[in-house]
Design an enzyme around this catalytic site. Structure first.
Site, PDB file in Angstrom:
ATOM      1  N   CYS A   1      25.782   1.860  32.220  1.00 18.53           N
ATOM      2  CA  CYS A   1      25.337   0.728  33.039  1.00 18.53           C
ATOM      3  C   CYS A   1      24.007   1.089  33.706  1.00 18.53           C
ATOM      4  O   CYS A   1      23.491   2.195  33.541  1.00 18.53           O
ATOM      5  CB  CYS A   1      26.407   0.352  34.066  1.00 18.53           C
ATOM      6  SG  CYS A   1      26.472   1.405  35.525  1.00 18.53           S
TER       7      CYS A   1
ATOM      8  N   CYS B   1      24.333   4.203  35.770  1.00 18.72           N
ATOM      9  CA  CYS B   1      24.426   5.443  34.979  1.00 18.72           C
ATOM     10  C   CYS B   1      23.019   5.999  34.722  1.00 18.72           C
ATOM     11  O   CYS B   1      22.805   7.205  34.753  1.00 18.72           O
ATOM     12  CB  CYS B   1      25.049   5.177  33.612  1.00 18.72           C
ATOM     13  SG  CYS B   1      26.784   4.735  33.601  1.00 18.72           S
TER      14      CYS B   1
ATOM     15  N   CYS C   1      29.486   8.080  37.245  1.00 16.41           N
ATOM     16  CA  CYS C   1      28.776   6.892  37.744  1.00 16.41           C
ATOM     17  C   CYS C   1      29.619   6.194  38.814  1.00 16.41           C
ATOM     18  O   CYS C   1      30.814   5.933  38.603  1.00 16.41           O
ATOM     19  CB  CYS C   1      28.507   5.926  36.590  1.00 16.41           C
ATOM     20  SG  CYS C   1      27.875   4.333  37.131  1.00 16.41           S
TER      21      CYS C   1
ATOM     22  N   ASN D   1      13.445  -7.223  41.444  1.00 11.86           N
ATOM     23  CA  ASN D   1      13.695  -6.118  42.370  1.00 11.86           C
ATOM     24  C   ASN D   1      14.999  -5.406  42.030  1.00 11.86           C
ATOM     25  O   ASN D   1      15.915  -5.985  41.447  1.00 11.86           O
ATOM     26  CB  ASN D   1      13.718  -6.630  43.813  1.00 11.86           C
ATOM     27  CG  ASN D   1      14.865  -7.575  44.042  1.00 11.86           C
ATOM     28  OD1 ASN D   1      15.990  -7.155  44.285  1.00 11.86           O
ATOM     29  ND2 ASN D   1      14.601  -8.882  43.915  1.00 11.86           N
TER      30      ASN D   1
ATOM     31  N   CYS E   1      30.639   2.545  37.064  1.00 14.32           N
ATOM     32  CA  CYS E   1      31.505   2.573  35.870  1.00 14.32           C
ATOM     33  C   CYS E   1      32.754   3.421  36.069  1.00 14.32           C
ATOM     34  O   CYS E   1      33.845   3.009  35.702  1.00 14.32           O
ATOM     35  CB  CYS E   1      30.794   3.244  34.696  1.00 14.32           C
ATOM     36  SG  CYS E   1      29.473   2.376  33.988  1.00 14.32           S
TER      37      CYS E   1
ATOM     38  N   CYS F   1       4.705  -5.535  41.694  1.00 13.53           N
ATOM     39  CA  CYS F   1       3.868  -6.705  41.426  1.00 13.53           C
ATOM     40  C   CYS F   1       2.874  -6.924  42.557  1.00 13.53           C
ATOM     41  O   CYS F   1       1.859  -7.592  42.386  1.00 13.53           O
ATOM     42  CB  CYS F   1       4.720  -7.940  41.166  1.00 13.53           C
ATOM     43  SG  CYS F   1       5.866  -8.325  42.467  1.00 13.53           S
TER      44      CYS F   1
ATOM     45  N   VAL G   1      20.530 -15.513  45.031  1.00 16.51           N
ATOM     46  CA  VAL G   1      21.693 -14.748  44.562  1.00 16.51           C
ATOM     47  C   VAL G   1      21.923 -13.569  45.504  1.00 16.51           C
ATOM     48  O   VAL G   1      20.994 -12.833  45.834  1.00 16.51           O
ATOM     49  CB  VAL G   1      21.513 -14.311  43.085  1.00 16.51           C
ATOM     50  CG1 VAL G   1      20.321 -13.411  42.898  1.00 16.51           C
ATOM     51  CG2 VAL G   1      22.768 -13.644  42.562  1.00 16.51           C
TER      52      VAL G   1
ATOM     53  N   ARG H   1       1.457 -17.000  34.208  1.00 16.63           N
ATOM     54  CA  ARG H   1       2.318 -16.041  33.527  1.00 16.63           C
ATOM     55  C   ARG H   1       3.664 -16.640  33.151  1.00 16.63           C
ATOM     56  O   ARG H   1       4.590 -15.908  32.827  1.00 16.63           O
ATOM     57  CB  ARG H   1       2.503 -14.789  34.388  1.00 16.63           C
ATOM     58  CG  ARG H   1       3.164 -15.027  35.728  1.00 16.63           C
ATOM     59  CD  ARG H   1       3.399 -13.695  36.420  1.00 16.63           C
ATOM     60  NE  ARG H   1       4.071 -13.860  37.679  1.00 16.63           N
ATOM     61  CZ  ARG H   1       3.465 -14.056  38.840  1.00 16.63           C
ATOM     62  NH1 ARG H   1       2.141 -14.085  38.895  1.00 16.63           N
ATOM     63  NH2 ARG H   1       4.151 -14.196  39.947  1.00 16.63           N
TER      64      ARG H   1
HETATM   65 ZN   LIG Z   1      27.621   3.296  35.122  1.00 19.67          ZN
END
Ligand SMILES: [Zn+2]
Length: 281
Positions: A108, A111, A183, A68, A186, A125, A47, A8
């Site tokens: 975002c 939101c 939010c 994820n 944001c 998966c 990360v 893939r």
């Molecule tokens: Zn937002």
């Protein structure tokens, strides 16, 4: 890089898997073969809250290739906080979705999805797999959006939550309006994924029968010395980037930053104990 990924993915070959190259390194090598003038800086790292802000610093745009929601909320928090545009993209089975996020100008990720879907409520998966063509569709739209952002062609951005199902032949767009007034990210500037206490992190890896363990603090592992220590306890193979150690039914892959993938179990407690037994804390 694993053989089971190759069907893939377009950027990797059997020899990358045989050489056990980290994906970031294999990817940089292939880009170098296509165009030697492109400067690529591969990062072999997990990360997380401790490094995301450094990784996106000075980025013009961030493209999501993760698998994820936890990591996507992390990207969302960091990119909204630092006002870096990012492009969400996800695929499972034959279905894919993408959305371009311009902090404080468009909604975002939080939101639209204030909470991650509860575990086991949707296919993953693990249960559904993923077919290569939907990944290509989502990636094609993401890259097109990146080109528009980088060239300032903002009027051509699609401005929607775009969904595709290449098996059901279903393509739809939900138009997006302004960021949500309530939010958490944001509007309230709460970046909860960035503000967590530092600590060891362990997570089951989707569909891999494996657990990833990351240490609380970044340390540099001398892979050669670790290999000598482990030789008497099992089979050791290593290259410049990682060490692979097999003992009984388990296989531990250790990276230079001490992050490890423990294959052969979905049990986080067992994986942690194997980690401390063979790699140490
Ligand atoms: Zn937002």
């Amino acid at each position: 890089m694993e053989f089971s990924n190759l069907q893939r993915q377009t950027m990797f070959t059997e020899s990358d898997a045989a050489d056990r190259l980290p994906k970031a390194v294999a990817c940089a090598n292939h880009i170098g073969q296509i165009n030697r003038d492109i400067a690529v800086e591969p990062e072999v790292a997990d990360v997380n809250h401790s490094n995301i802000e450094g990784l996106i610093a000075n980025a013009d745009v961030v493209l999501d290739g993760t698998d994820n929601f936890a990591t996507r909320y992390l990207i969302n928090d960091a990119c909204v906080k630092h006002e870096v545009d990012w492009i969400y993209g996800a695929a499972v089975g034959s279905y894919g979705v993408t959305m371009t996020i311009r902090p404080h100008q468009t909604p975002c990720l939080r939101c639209i999805f204030p909470e991650a879907p509860p575990a086991a409520s949707s296919p993953t998966c693990d249960t559904a797999g993923v077919i290569m063509p939907i990944i290509s569709v989502v990636a094609a739209v993401q890259v097109s959006e990146a080109l528009k952002l980088l060239t300032g062609s903002l009027e051509s951005l699609h401005g929607s939550l775009m969904q595709f199902d290449v098996w059901q032949n279903d393509w739809r767009r939900i138009s997006l309006r302004a960021p949500s007034d309530d939010c958490a990210t944001c509007a309230l500037h709460k970046y909860e994924t960035l503000d967590v206490e530092s600590g060891e992190f362990a997570a089951v890896m989707c569909g891999r029968h494996a657990v990833q363990v990351s240490p609380a603090t970044t340390v540099h592992v001398d892979l050669a010395a670790l290999g000598r220590k482990l030789e008497s306890a099992g089979e050791v193979k290593s290259n410049d980037y990682l060490l692979r150690f097999r003992t009984g039914e388990y296989e531990l892959t250790v990276f230079r930053d001490a992050r490890s993938i423990i294959r052969g179990t979905d049990d986080i407690a067992l994986a942690r104990s194997l980690y401390s037994k063979y790699i140490g804390n």
